[in-house]
Motif scaffolding. Structure first.
Motif, mmCIF file in Angstrom:
data_model
loop_
_atom_site.group_PDB
_atom_site.id
_atom_site.type_symbol
_atom_site.label_atom_id
_atom_site.label_comp_id
_atom_site.label_asym_id
_atom_site.label_seq_id
_atom_site.Cartn_x
_atom_site.Cartn_y
_atom_site.Cartn_z
ATOM 1 N N GLY A 123 43.425 36.578 36.850
ATOM 2 C CA GLY A 123 42.312 36.681 35.930
ATOM 3 C C GLY A 123 41.994 38.083 35.469
ATOM 4 N N SER A 124 42.400 39.080 36.239
ATOM 5 C CA SER A 124 42.058 40.465 35.906
ATOM 6 C C SER A 124 43.239 41.286 35.396
ATOM 7 C CB SER A 124 41.462 41.169 37.130
ATOM 8 O OG SER A 124 42.343 41.077 38.251
ATOM 9 N N VAL A 125 44.432 41.038 35.921
ATOM 10 C CA VAL A 125 45.623 41.798 35.528
ATOM 11 C C VAL A 125 46.641 40.910 34.816
ATOM 12 C CG1 VAL A 125 47.500 43.293 36.325
ATOM 13 C CG2 VAL A 125 45.286 43.358 37.487
ATOM 14 N N GLY A 126 46.729 39.662 35.239
ATOM 15 C CA GLY A 126 47.705 38.747 34.679
ATOM 16 C C GLY A 126 48.886 38.546 35.613
ATOM 17 N N LYS A 177 41.690 57.547 51.625
ATOM 18 C CA LYS A 177 42.149 57.116 50.302
ATOM 19 C C LYS A 177 40.974 56.546 49.520
ATOM 20 C CE LYS A 177 45.443 54.114 47.913
ATOM 21 N NZ LYS A 177 45.866 55.160 46.992
ATOM 22 N N SER A 178 40.689 57.132 48.370
ATOM 23 C CA SER A 178 39.543 56.693 47.576
ATOM 24 C C SER A 178 39.923 55.782 46.420
ATOM 25 C CB SER A 178 38.802 57.915 47.012
ATOM 26 O OG SER A 178 39.662 58.692 46.195
ATOM 27 N N ARG A 179 41.207 55.725 46.074
ATOM 28 C CA ARG A 179 41.632 54.921 44.935
ATOM 29 C C ARG A 179 42.679 53.898 45.345
ATOM 30 N NH1 ARG A 179 42.265 59.329 39.970
ATOM 31 N NH2 ARG A 179 40.156 60.201 40.113
ATOM 32 N N GLY A 180 42.462 52.691 44.882
ATOM 33 C CA GLY A 180 43.417 51.624 45.127
ATOM 34 C C GLY A 180 43.492 50.736 43.904
ATOM 35 N N VAL A 181 44.071 49.562 44.058
ATOM 36 C CA VAL A 181 44.209 48.643 42.939
ATOM 37 C C VAL A 181 42.843 48.274 42.364
ATOM 38 C CG1 VAL A 181 45.039 46.358 42.238
ATOM 39 C CG2 VAL A 181 46.381 47.730 43.842
ATOM 40 N N ARG A 187 38.411 50.206 36.121
ATOM 41 C CA ARG A 187 38.494 51.163 35.013
ATOM 42 C C ARG A 187 39.200 50.569 33.788
ATOM 43 N NH1 ARG A 187 38.101 56.590 35.611
ATOM 44 N NH2 ARG A 187 39.994 56.937 34.370
ATOM 45 N N ALA A 188 39.414 49.272 33.791
ATOM 46 C CA ALA A 188 40.114 48.622 32.677
ATOM 47 C C ALA A 188 39.370 48.854 31.362
ATOM 48 C CB ALA A 188 40.240 47.125 32.937
#
Length: 206
Positions: A123-126, A177-181, A187-188
């Motif tokens: 639903g969010s990335v495909g 780690k501050s950033r992941g999927v 941020r889309a």
């Protein structure tokens, strides 16, 4: 993986672009690779030739019945038998497939609880194709707990099955780690129009 699909087709609404990778090591790993199993089963159910602009596939029921839903459960059962792990001992299931229903059906046919199939970001990335297993695994590890067992499979002319066990190092990893999927999904930036999408894909001239 980036797959163009015919305009206004069902695949156009479901396909997504994505990539995934793993960093392998021996010390302080966040997930230990417990076992690996692979099998080959050649079937031309989806393909894209060197001169094809769009991805192509056989009729959906044939592709699933004779390919995906035949091969994936067999590979999962063999992988669990090799590792001497019961289906009930699997906490999360990650893989690739045409949709969530097919993923749940494959898991159930292999003796796994379909409820343990994680969110595959349709639903969010495909549907991100070959990159889906590693992309979804990365997303799953964001919330996984030490000791959990994750079964990952990848389908295509056979299947590969990897069994992971999350280690206590996952907690330390999250602190650094501050950033992941999830961060990048948040941020889309949705495209403003279908025309913009077509231009982005180089399917119409600007």
């Amino acid at each position: 993986d980036l797959r163009n699909s015919a305009p206004k087709s069902a695949a156009e609404t479901s396909f997504g672009d994505g990539a995934g990778a793993l960093l392998l090591g021996k010390d302080k790993v966040i997930a230990e690779l417990v076992s690996v199993y692979s099998m080959a089963d050649e079937i031309t159910d989806s393909w894209r030739g060197s001169t094809d602009l769009f991805a192509r596939s056989w009729e959906e029921r044939f592709a699933q019945a004779k390919g995906y839903l035949s091969v994936v459960p067999e590979a999962i059962r063999a992988a669990l038998a090799k590792a001497k792990i019961s289906p009930k001992e699997i906490d999360r299931v990650v893989g690739n497939g045409p949709d969530g229903r097919a993923l749940a059906s494959a898991a159930k046919a292999a003796g796994l609880d379909p409820a343990k199939v994680v969110d595959h970001l349709f639903g969010s990335v495909g549907n991100t194709g070959t990159s889906a297993p590693l992309l979804v695994l990365s997303h799953t590890l964001e919330s996984a707990s030490p000791g959990e067992r994750i079964l990952l499979f990848s389908y295509g002319n056979g299947a590969d099955v990897l069994l992971f066990e999350v280690t206590p190092e996952i907690e330390q990893y999250r602190q650094t780690k501050s950033r992941g999927v999830s961060y990048y999904i948040m941020r889309a930036a949705p495209m403003k129009s279908y025309e913009q999408f077509m231009k982005f894909r180089n399917l119409i001239s600007t």
